[in-house]
Design an enzyme around this catalytic site. Sequence first.
Site, PDB file in Angstrom:
ATOM      1  N   THR A   1      -6.567  30.838  13.277  1.00 21.05           N
ATOM      2  CA  THR A   1      -6.919  32.177  12.780  1.00 21.05           C
ATOM      3  C   THR A   1      -8.366  32.232  12.324  1.00 21.05           C
ATOM      4  O   THR A   1      -9.089  33.188  12.588  1.00 21.05           O
ATOM      5  CB  THR A   1      -5.989  32.549  11.601  1.00 21.05           C
ATOM      6  OG1 THR A   1      -4.663  32.694  12.094  1.00 21.05           O
ATOM      7  CG2 THR A   1      -6.428  33.838  10.929  1.00 21.05           C
ATOM      8  N   ARG A   2      -8.775  31.192  11.638  1.00 23.14           N
ATOM      9  CA  ARG A   2     -10.109  31.177  11.030  1.00 23.14           C
ATOM     10  C   ARG A   2     -11.211  31.390  12.076  1.00 23.14           C
ATOM     11  O   ARG A   2     -12.300  31.841  11.766  1.00 23.14           O
ATOM     12  CB  ARG A   2     -10.312  29.830  10.333  1.00 23.14           C
ATOM     13  CG  ARG A   2     -11.531  29.757   9.450  1.00 23.14           C
ATOM     14  CD  ARG A   2     -11.278  28.815   8.316  1.00 23.14           C
ATOM     15  NE  ARG A   2     -11.317  27.422   8.754  1.00 23.14           N
ATOM     16  CZ  ARG A   2     -12.418  26.661   8.680  1.00 23.14           C
ATOM     17  NH1 ARG A   2     -13.542  27.139   8.229  1.00 23.14           N
ATOM     18  NH2 ARG A   2     -12.362  25.393   9.056  1.00 23.14           N
ATOM     19  N   TRP A   3     -10.921  31.060  13.330  1.00 24.91           N
ATOM     20  CA  TRP A   3     -11.934  31.123  14.377  1.00 24.91           C
ATOM     21  C   TRP A   3     -11.908  32.449  15.140  1.00 24.91           C
ATOM     22  O   TRP A   3     -12.729  32.671  16.026  1.00 24.91           O
ATOM     23  CB  TRP A   3     -11.739  29.959  15.355  1.00 24.91           C
ATOM     24  CG  TRP A   3     -11.916  28.646  14.661  1.00 24.91           C
ATOM     25  CD1 TRP A   3     -10.979  27.981  13.914  1.00 24.91           C
ATOM     26  CD2 TRP A   3     -13.100  27.861  14.586  1.00 24.91           C
ATOM     27  NE1 TRP A   3     -11.505  26.836  13.384  1.00 24.91           N
ATOM     28  CE2 TRP A   3     -12.814  26.722  13.797  1.00 24.91           C
ATOM     29  CE3 TRP A   3     -14.390  28.004  15.116  1.00 24.91           C
ATOM     30  CZ2 TRP A   3     -13.752  25.755  13.524  1.00 24.91           C
ATOM     31  CZ3 TRP A   3     -15.327  27.010  14.847  1.00 24.91           C
ATOM     32  CH2 TRP A   3     -14.996  25.909  14.057  1.00 24.91           C
TER      33      TRP A   3
ATOM     34  N   GLU B   1     -12.630  46.712  23.125  1.00 24.33           N
ATOM     35  CA  GLU B   1     -12.560  45.433  23.844  1.00 24.33           C
ATOM     36  C   GLU B   1     -11.889  45.654  25.181  1.00 24.33           C
ATOM     37  O   GLU B   1     -11.276  46.709  25.427  1.00 24.33           O
ATOM     38  CB  GLU B   1     -11.841  44.381  23.002  1.00 24.33           C
ATOM     39  CG  GLU B   1     -12.696  43.947  21.821  1.00 24.33           C
ATOM     40  CD  GLU B   1     -12.100  42.817  21.017  1.00 24.33           C
ATOM     41  OE1 GLU B   1     -11.175  42.152  21.501  1.00 24.33           O
ATOM     42  OE2 GLU B   1     -12.563  42.609  19.880  1.00 24.33           O
TER      43      GLU B   1
ATOM     44  N   ASP C   1       1.900  21.341  18.265  1.00 21.58           N
ATOM     45  CA  ASP C   1       2.927  20.493  17.632  1.00 21.58           C
ATOM     46  C   ASP C   1       4.272  21.218  17.503  1.00 21.58           C
ATOM     47  O   ASP C   1       5.327  20.615  17.665  1.00 21.58           O
ATOM     48  CB  ASP C   1       2.460  20.037  16.241  1.00 21.58           C
ATOM     49  CG  ASP C   1       1.092  19.371  16.288  1.00 21.58           C
ATOM     50  OD1 ASP C   1       0.749  18.792  17.333  1.00 21.58           O
ATOM     51  OD2 ASP C   1       0.368  19.442  15.279  1.00 21.58           O
TER      52      ASP C   1
ATOM     53  N   HIS D   1     -10.284  32.369  27.939  1.00 22.94           N
ATOM     54  CA  HIS D   1     -11.247  33.401  27.548  1.00 22.94           C
ATOM     55  C   HIS D   1     -12.416  33.321  28.520  1.00 22.94           C
ATOM     56  O   HIS D   1     -12.904  32.226  28.809  1.00 22.94           O
ATOM     57  CB  HIS D   1     -11.719  33.169  26.112  1.00 22.94           C
ATOM     58  CG  HIS D   1     -12.383  34.370  25.519  1.00 22.94           C
ATOM     59  ND1 HIS D   1     -13.641  34.784  25.888  1.00 22.94           N
ATOM     60  CD2 HIS D   1     -11.953  35.273  24.611  1.00 22.94           C
ATOM     61  CE1 HIS D   1     -13.955  35.881  25.208  1.00 22.94           C
ATOM     62  NE2 HIS D   1     -12.939  36.196  24.429  1.00 22.94           N
TER      63      HIS D   1
ATOM     64  N   ARG E   1      -8.724  40.315  30.838  1.00 19.44           N
ATOM     65  CA  ARG E   1      -9.327  39.009  30.624  1.00 19.44           C
ATOM     66  C   ARG E   1      -9.139  38.039  31.793  1.00 19.44           C
ATOM     67  O   ARG E   1     -10.050  37.301  32.148  1.00 19.44           O
ATOM     68  CB  ARG E   1      -8.659  38.404  29.389  1.00 19.44           C
ATOM     69  CG  ARG E   1      -9.601  37.691  28.513  1.00 19.44           C
ATOM     70  CD  ARG E   1      -8.914  37.376  27.230  1.00 19.44           C
ATOM     71  NE  ARG E   1      -9.540  38.123  26.161  1.00 19.44           N
ATOM     72  CZ  ARG E   1      -9.264  37.927  24.885  1.00 19.44           C
ATOM     73  NH1 ARG E   1      -8.370  37.038  24.529  1.00 19.44           N
ATOM     74  NH2 ARG E   1      -9.883  38.605  23.969  1.00 19.44           N
TER      75      ARG E   1
ATOM     76  N   HIS F   1      -7.899  29.512  25.582  1.00 18.42           N
ATOM     77  CA  HIS F   1      -8.062  30.339  24.375  1.00 18.42           C
ATOM     78  C   HIS F   1      -6.744  30.637  23.692  1.00 18.42           C
ATOM     79  O   HIS F   1      -6.633  30.521  22.466  1.00 18.42           O
ATOM     80  CB  HIS F   1      -8.753  31.631  24.800  1.00 18.42           C
ATOM     81  CG  HIS F   1      -9.075  32.573  23.680  1.00 18.42           C
ATOM     82  ND1 HIS F   1      -9.893  32.213  22.628  1.00 18.42           N
ATOM     83  CD2 HIS F   1      -8.710  33.861  23.446  1.00 18.42           C
ATOM     84  CE1 HIS F   1     -10.009  33.246  21.795  1.00 18.42           C
ATOM     85  NE2 HIS F   1      -9.283  34.246  22.262  1.00 18.42           N
TER      86      HIS F   1
ATOM     87  N   ARG G   1      -2.438  38.427  27.531  1.00 12.42           N
ATOM     88  CA  ARG G   1      -2.505  39.142  26.258  1.00 12.42           C
ATOM     89  C   ARG G   1      -3.686  40.101  26.209  1.00 12.42           C
ATOM     90  O   ARG G   1      -4.809  39.750  26.613  1.00 12.42           O
ATOM     91  CB  ARG G   1      -2.631  38.135  25.106  1.00 12.42           C
ATOM     92  CG  ARG G   1      -2.783  38.783  23.755  1.00 12.42           C
ATOM     93  CD  ARG G   1      -2.818  37.748  22.645  1.00 12.42           C
ATOM     94  NE  ARG G   1      -3.911  36.819  22.770  1.00 12.42           N
ATOM     95  CZ  ARG G   1      -5.146  37.068  22.376  1.00 12.42           C
ATOM     96  NH1 ARG G   1      -5.463  38.227  21.834  1.00 12.42           N
ATOM     97  NH2 ARG G   1      -6.090  36.145  22.513  1.00 12.42           N
TER      98      ARG G   1
HETATM   99  C1  SIN Z   1     -12.578  37.790  21.249  1.00 15.29           C
HETATM  100  O1  SIN Z   1     -13.192  38.052  20.221  1.00 15.29           O
HETATM  101  O2  SIN Z   1     -13.013  38.004  22.375  1.00 15.29           O
HETATM  102  C2  SIN Z   1     -11.236  37.169  21.114  1.00 15.29           C
HETATM  103  C3  SIN Z   1     -10.286  38.158  20.655  1.00 15.29           C
HETATM  104  C4  SIN Z   1      -8.913  37.788  21.128  1.00 15.29           C
HETATM  105  O3  SIN Z   1      -8.705  36.713  21.629  1.00 15.29           O
HETATM  106  O4  SIN Z   1      -8.032  38.641  21.015  1.00 15.29           O
END
Ligand code: SIN
Length: 552
Positions: free
Chosen positions: A40-42, A110, A214, A235, A279, A340, A375
């Site tokens: 999440t942090r990333w 996006e 895990d 990604h 994507r 990703h 996704r």
């Molecule tokens: C991104 O910022 O491109 C990733 C966002 C996501 O994976 O939903």
Amino acid sequence: MTRVLVVGSGLAGLIAAVRATDAGHQVTLVTKAALPDSNTRWAQGGIAAAMFPDDSVKSHVQDTLRAGAGLCDPVAVHVLCSEGPARVRDLIRFGVDFDRDESGVTRGLEAAHSRSRVLHAGGDATGAAIEAALVATVRERAARSLRGVGARLRVQEHTMLVDLTVQDGRVTGAVLLGPDEALRTILADTVILATGGAGELFPHTTNPALATGDGVAAAWRAGASVADLEFYQFHPTALAVPGTPLVSEAVRGEGAVLRNALGHRFMLDLHPDAELAPRDIVARGIAREMTRQGGEPVRLDATGLGRELLERRFPTITAACRAADLDWAVESIPVAPAAHYWMGGVLTDIWGRTSLPGLFAVGEVARTGAHGANRLASNSLLEAAVFADRAVRALPLPVRVSAGVSVVTGSTTGGLPASVDRDAVQQLMWECAGVLRSGEKLAEASVTLADWATRPTGPDETIAPNMRVRAYEDANLLDLARVTVASALAREESRGAHHRSDYPDGRLELARTVAWTRTVAWNRGTAPDTADGMRSTLNLDHPTEAEEAIAC
Ligand code: SIN
């Protein structure tokens, strides 16, 4: 007493722990590293939700279904999109400060979204902002618990899930590797897996190194059904420098374009939405261009956005560019696809319930059906928030908790897994089960992985003490590589993130999810022939509504 064990401390695990504590359960939260360390942090892009007057749940549902390439569960998608706004408001109450401008909360566009509906925080540091707010909330609940004032939440950091314990077909707890390197069994009435994905299956990933799947591996070994493992999302744009930091899709949402080595904007040839195509299409477009230009990354040109916007809106990416000696305000930057997000995972219903009684899965570890074969951007944080909340609502009602009950039942001995070369697994997965796949390569990978799995288990002392976590992770990755390759071999079509050169088109008769359950012993160090050890099942029911959530 309802003892709940939550494994993992990303958005899904933290929400589950807080909600379950507030609902009166006795909660233990374990996490492999420090509490704030998680996928999440990333997360950069943000969290998508239909919260603005020109948007609607229906439109969000349609976009999610379209991106999912015919494999979403429409019920799960409806749950995701309709409950999303309430869960985002919960996050705001938990202290997440989404970015604002003079007109209110700001939102971004996006890929594959028909509306601007992506909320972000700290520009491109949305995940970090969410993680920080929820970690603070968990720590506050845990401190109250220590003081004996109501909440019952215990946190164990640097504690890895090794396996689930099962009795008479029901999950009864977990075997954990603690910071002292001892294995212990912890008993629980319910285990909620929130362990995230497995970007470490591949050499190039936007995930942190702790993303070793895990939870999926342990659930699989325990006999839970898994599904859609062949759908790993790559990604399109990771910065092509060591560490492959993410370059958010939001950058293309703001107008950045992709060019090949000749300066040609190749996405215009591939999809009417060009750089904002789904994507998987952009990732494959880039992968093919890279093949044509001898492996050289393509370039992302964001120079048209101007330095002020780039630095204000994307401080994290600006810093990553600087660290690589790149100034993206004046030059295009090299980008390439990287693993990703895993659409597949432990099969759940819309309440996070898995096929094993006593076991829930929420967040990336789960396959809820909300993402299908691909996704939609920024639906992952949303899914974690929505389904973690639902899982807690579906827990058995708590009964009175007596003071001082310990859930730790003593130490367990267990053999260490066979040694596996992680780099070799990653390389094999990239070549055979990466962005572009073929039946032939997948079959080769399947044989190689089965061979690696038969290597004898070394005696405990052959593994240096501080390498135990790594050894368990490697074994998990090997198990997951084998199941993933078997799933990818079984899907003889191309759909969403799964693209096979020998079956380049979708096949309508195969447009369904296949769930797999382990049917023969698949302990570490044993090797059934991949597909022979898997039974195909899919048995999803959608139970009736649980009671409304307890307000945070
Ligand atoms: C991104 O910022 O491109 C990733 C966002 C996501 O994976 O939903």
